[in-house]
Scaffold this motif. Structure first.
Motif, short mmCIF file in Angstrom:
data_model
loop_
_atom_site.label_atom_id
_atom_site.label_comp_id
_atom_site.label_asym_id
_atom_site.label_seq_id
_atom_site.Cartn_x
_atom_site.Cartn_y
_atom_site.Cartn_z
N LYS A 64 -8.28 3.05 -5.05
CA LYS A 64 -7.67 4.36 -5.29
C LYS A 64 -6.17 4.24 -5.57
O LYS A 64 -5.44 3.61 -4.79
N TRP A 65 -5.69 4.82 -6.69
CA TRP A 65 -4.27 4.76 -7.01
C TRP A 65 -3.83 6.08 -7.64
O TRP A 65 -4.62 6.81 -8.23
N THR A 66 -2.54 6.37 -7.47
CA THR A 66 -1.95 7.60 -8.02
C THR A 66 -0.55 7.29 -8.55
O THR A 66 0.13 6.39 -8.06
N GLU A 101 -4.37 9.95 -11.49
CA GLU A 101 -4.97 9.20 -10.40
C GLU A 101 -6.30 8.64 -10.87
O GLU A 101 -6.86 9.09 -11.88
N ASP A 121 0.82 -1.21 0.00
CA ASP A 121 0.00 0.00 0.00
C ASP A 121 0.86 1.26 0.00
O ASP A 121 0.37 2.34 -0.35
N ALA A 132 -7.08 -2.79 -8.33
CA ALA A 132 -6.72 -1.90 -7.24
C ALA A 132 -7.85 -0.90 -7.04
O ALA A 132 -8.62 -0.62 -7.96
N GLY A 161 -4.00 -3.23 -3.78
CA GLY A 161 -3.50 -3.71 -5.07
C GLY A 161 -3.29 -5.22 -5.03
O GLY A 161 -2.59 -5.74 -4.16
N LEU A 178 4.24 4.91 -7.57
CA LEU A 178 2.90 4.37 -7.71
C LEU A 178 2.38 4.00 -6.33
O LEU A 178 3.01 3.23 -5.61
N THR A 179 1.23 4.55 -5.97
CA THR A 179 0.59 4.25 -4.69
C THR A 179 -0.79 3.68 -4.96
O THR A 179 -1.57 4.28 -5.70
N MET A 180 -1.09 2.52 -4.36
CA MET A 180 -2.37 1.85 -4.59
C MET A 180 -2.97 1.41 -3.27
O MET A 180 -2.26 1.07 -2.33
N GLN A 181 -4.29 1.37 -3.24
CA GLN A 181 -5.00 0.76 -2.13
C GLN A 181 -5.51 -0.61 -2.57
O GLN A 181 -6.14 -0.73 -3.62
#
Length: 332
Positions: free
Chosen positions: A141-143, A153, A99, A139, A118, A113-116
């Motif tokens: 929410k991701w940015t 995002e 995460d 995944a 994933g 890359l940031t994911m919730q």
């Protein structure tokens, strides 16, 4: 009844032995793969590998991972990666991604890359080649961000790659509420009234490679596309509607040959955005608009471009006129 107890006890003992062997093989296999990459000149760092999941699953929890392929110029760094597979068939693999930020580097630059939540799921055919039958990546929410801020995002990500037969795979991708970040909107000089998120962003395609995806794709050269059928790539954003379709063959040098169709609604708004961002110099605005107006008129709707392009001999043609070099389609 006593014989039944003995049989059950033997089966339990056999299962425990099988689980221990399979779990050890998974952990040792991960470590051996990193060792092999280092021997090939990669940066391949791995802090630790720990197991678990008894009695019905095999787990390998990886920490402090850093991989860099010097030939491709690609690198990835993440704090954690959790691999899980059912003990009865380790070929159905689930991978939980970190995460926290996953650092990415390529010839295009560095980003995070940031994911919730994933998750990646791999279904492999039995056999030592571990040929890929299906891959899924989801995944919430991701940015993607870099030193300038958030680039893009979205609320969700869905990507599937499903084997049809041999080296032919079907691809489906979509992202809900896909939005350029502030670092992307600023250079485009989008007005505040322009919607922040896309209404739709989807893709469906079928690709035939020169060989099937299997364990060699990570160990040696990647499979290369040879036939691409883009059924649909659609992007809807603030009244803009772009649709692409293509049927291409690709030679061994990555040069595509075939046809592509592009449909664009409200194309004048696209010109406004291109001019505001500096992509289209004001001196060329009238000339470009005149050409596009003629093309739109030929399609029967002055607000919609409907253009067929031909790719051949390393160039993109509009009718008999070459308008741009064709891209090289090579997977590094």
């Amino acid at each position: 009844m006593r014989k039944l107890y003995v049989v059950v006890a033997l089966l339990c003992a056999a299962w425990c032995v099988w689980w221990w062997v399979a779990s050890s093989t998974l952990q040792n296999g991960v470590q051996a793969w990193f060792d092999a990459r280092r021997a090939e000149g990669w940066q391949a760092e791995l802090g630790s590998v720990t197991g678990g999941g008894f009695p019905f699953h095999l787990q390998a929890e990886l920490s402090d991972i850093a991989l860099a392929d010097p030939d491709a110029g690609l690198a990835i760094q993440t704090d954690r990666l959790d691999i899980t597979a059912p003990a009865h068939w380790p070929g159905n693999v689930s991978v939980a991604l970190d995460d926290g930020p996953i650092l990415l580097a390529s010839p295009l630059g560095r980003s995070a890359l940031t994911m919730q939540d994933g998750q990646m799921a791999l279904n492999l055919h039995p056999g030592t080649a571990l040929e890929l039958a299906a891959l899924g990546w989801t995944a919430n929410k991701w940015t993607i961000s870099d030193a300038t801020g958030v680039q893009v995002e979205a609320d969700t990500l869905t990507l599937t790659m499903t084997q049809d037969s041999g080296p032919t795979y079907d691809f489906v991708a979509s992202a809900d509420s896909f939005a350029p970040g502030d670092a992307t909107r600023a250079p485009l000089r989008l007005p505040d009234t322009f919607p922040r998120a896309f209404d739709s962003l989807t893709m469906q395609a079928r690709v035939t490679f020169d060989r099937a995806w299997d364990r060699r794709a990570l160990d040696t050269i990647r499979p290369q596309p040879r036939q691409i059928t883009l059924h649909l790539a659609e992007a809807k954003w603030g009244g803009l509607n772009l649709n692409f379709a293509a049927d291409l063959s690709v030679n061994a040098q990555g040069v595509p040959d075939g046809s592509m169709s592009i449909q664009a609604e409200n194309w004048r708004t696209m010109l406004d955005l291109a001019q505001a961002s500096g992509t289209l110099p004001p001196a060329f605005r009238d000339q470009t608009e005149t050409v596009l107006k003629l093309l739109a008129g030929a399609s029967g709707n002055p607000d919609t471009l409907d253009v067929d392009l031909t790719l051949r001999d390393g160039a993109i043609y509009l009718g008999f006129l070459p308008i741009a070099p064709a891209p090289r389609l090579i997977i590094r």
